[in-house]
Design an enzyme around this catalytic site. Structure first.
Site, PDB file in Angstrom:
ATOM      1  CG  HIS A  54      -0.385   0.006   2.534  1.00  0.00           C
ATOM      2  ND1 HIS A  54       0.380  -1.028   3.036  1.00  0.00           N
ATOM      3  CD2 HIS A  54      -0.431   0.929   3.542  1.00  0.00           C
ATOM      4  CE1 HIS A  54       0.765  -0.755   4.270  1.00  0.00           C
ATOM      5  NE2 HIS A  54       0.302   0.437   4.591  1.00  0.00           N
ATOM      6  CG  HIS A  56       0.052   4.247   4.691  1.00  0.00           C
ATOM      7  ND1 HIS A  56      -0.698   3.473   5.558  1.00  0.00           N
ATOM      8  CD2 HIS A  56      -0.794   5.192   4.198  1.00  0.00           C
ATOM      9  CE1 HIS A  56      -1.942   3.953   5.594  1.00  0.00           C
ATOM     10  NE2 HIS A  56      -2.015   4.989   4.771  1.00  0.00           N
ATOM     11  CG  ASP A  58       5.010   2.634   7.381  1.00  0.00           C
ATOM     12  OD1 ASP A  58       4.123   3.013   6.588  1.00  0.00           O
ATOM     13  OD2 ASP A  58       4.756   1.938   8.384  1.00  0.00           O
ATOM     14  CG  HIS A  59       4.071  -0.477   4.296  1.00  0.00           C
ATOM     15  ND1 HIS A  59       4.131  -1.795   4.685  1.00  0.00           N
ATOM     16  CD2 HIS A  59       3.635   0.205   5.381  1.00  0.00           C
ATOM     17  CE1 HIS A  59       3.737  -1.906   5.949  1.00  0.00           C
ATOM     18  NE2 HIS A  59       3.432  -0.701   6.393  1.00  0.00           N
ATOM     19  CG  HIS A 112      -4.209   0.187   6.613  1.00  0.00           C
ATOM     20  ND1 HIS A 112      -4.256   0.663   7.901  1.00  0.00           N
ATOM     21  CD2 HIS A 112      -2.962   0.486   6.145  1.00  0.00           C
ATOM     22  CE1 HIS A 112      -3.093   1.226   8.205  1.00  0.00           C
ATOM     23  NE2 HIS A 112      -2.288   1.130   7.154  1.00  0.00           N
ATOM     24  CG  ASP A 135       0.371  -1.648   7.692  1.00  0.00           C
ATOM     25  OD1 ASP A 135       1.220  -2.545   7.837  1.00  0.00           O
ATOM     26  OD2 ASP A 135       0.636  -0.438   7.840  1.00  0.00           O
ATOM     27  CG  HIS A 174       3.950  -2.479  11.143  1.00  0.00           C
ATOM     28  ND1 HIS A 174       4.854  -1.449  11.288  1.00  0.00           N
ATOM     29  CD2 HIS A 174       3.136  -2.142  10.110  1.00  0.00           C
ATOM     30  CE1 HIS A 174       4.594  -0.516  10.381  1.00  0.00           C
ATOM     31  NE2 HIS A 174       3.558  -0.911   9.660  1.00  0.00           N
TER      32      HIS A 174
END
Length: 258
Positions: A54, A56, A58-59, A112, A135, A174
């Site tokens: 996705h 975001h 941090d991905h 998400h 996530d 995570h």
């Protein structure tokens, strides 16, 4: 098929998926490109593509750098997720092949984010399949409903991911397992499987080891967000349907400080 964890940032994981017959590899959510390349070089891998769950940061935040470091690298992401650095957009049911034996199926698992993709991966006969859930599905948990609804999360967790074969290995984005299991016990305090898994997860973390992967079967046994069809659980949180129960449990988790 081999899978390597690559710890990133504070509690993220990127994953290398390897076809052993060709040493070709794909990487899921390579947020720290230098770490990924170091691991790939160490294992003599030929990186073919990036699988982004996705948008975001941090991905997806490492995608552009990955393309600079590995010329010709293909970057896959969901067609409605506007993933950074994406060269190939994926929709539900799209398929990719890695090397000789590894097959990858894109599963649209929205909530998400609108375009969140989970990747279902199969290898040779006799090898357990794996699913990379970003996530959407965490071990004993699920992602926040940033861009979607409880209806979507129910579909993504209980129907799309929940219908995968029970031995499927679950690799999430995570390391949240201990906290998730502690919360799960506030919803189902008498769930012996959850109690046992929490004890195991705490030992893993104390030893500096990951709690990932889980399996789809273990998630059905311990993940309250996937167990919302159970009348006992519905009664505990005052939900009249699986979707309403899922919504209520997410609200409880959002306000839970552990």
């Amino acid at each position: 098929m081999k899978i390597f964890h690559v710890p990133c940032l504070e509690d993220n994981f990127a994953y290398l998926i390897i076809d052993e017959s060709t040493q070709e590899a794909a990487v899921v959510d390579p947020v720290e490109p230098n770490k990924i390349l170091q691991a790939a070089n160490q294992h003599h891998l030929n990186l073919k593509f990036v699988l982004t769950t996705h948008h975001h940061w941090d991905h997806a935040g490492g995608n552009e750098k990955m393309k600079q470091l590995v010329p010709g690298l293909q970057v896959y992401g969901g067609s409605v997720d506007n993933v950074k650095g994406c060269t190939h957009q994926l929709d539900n049911g799209d398929k990719l092949q890695l090397g000789s034996y590894v097959n990858i199926l894109a599963l649209h698992t929205p909530c998400h984010t609108k375009g969140h993709i989970s990747y279902y991966v199969t290898g040779k006969d006799g090898e357990d399949p794996a699913v990379f859930t970003g996530d959407t599905l965490f071990i004993a948990g699920c992602g926040k409903f940033f861009e979607g609804t409880a209806e979507q999360m129910y579909q993504s967790l209980c129907q799309t991911l929940g219908s995968l074969p029970k031995p499927t290995q679950v690799y999430c984005g995570h390391e949240y397992t201990v906290k998730n299991l502690q919360f799960a016990l506030t919803v189902e305090p008498d769930n012996v499987k959850t109690q046992q898994k929490l004890s195991w997860a705490q030992q893993q973390r104390q030893a500096g080891l990951p709690t990932i992967p889980s399996t789809i079967e273990e998630e059905w046994e311990t993940n309250p967000f996937m167990r919302v069809d159970l009348p006992d659980l519905q009664a505990r949180v005052g939900g009249k349907s699986p979707v309403e129960t899922l919504r209520k449990i997410r609200q409880l988790k959002d306000n839970w400080r552990g």
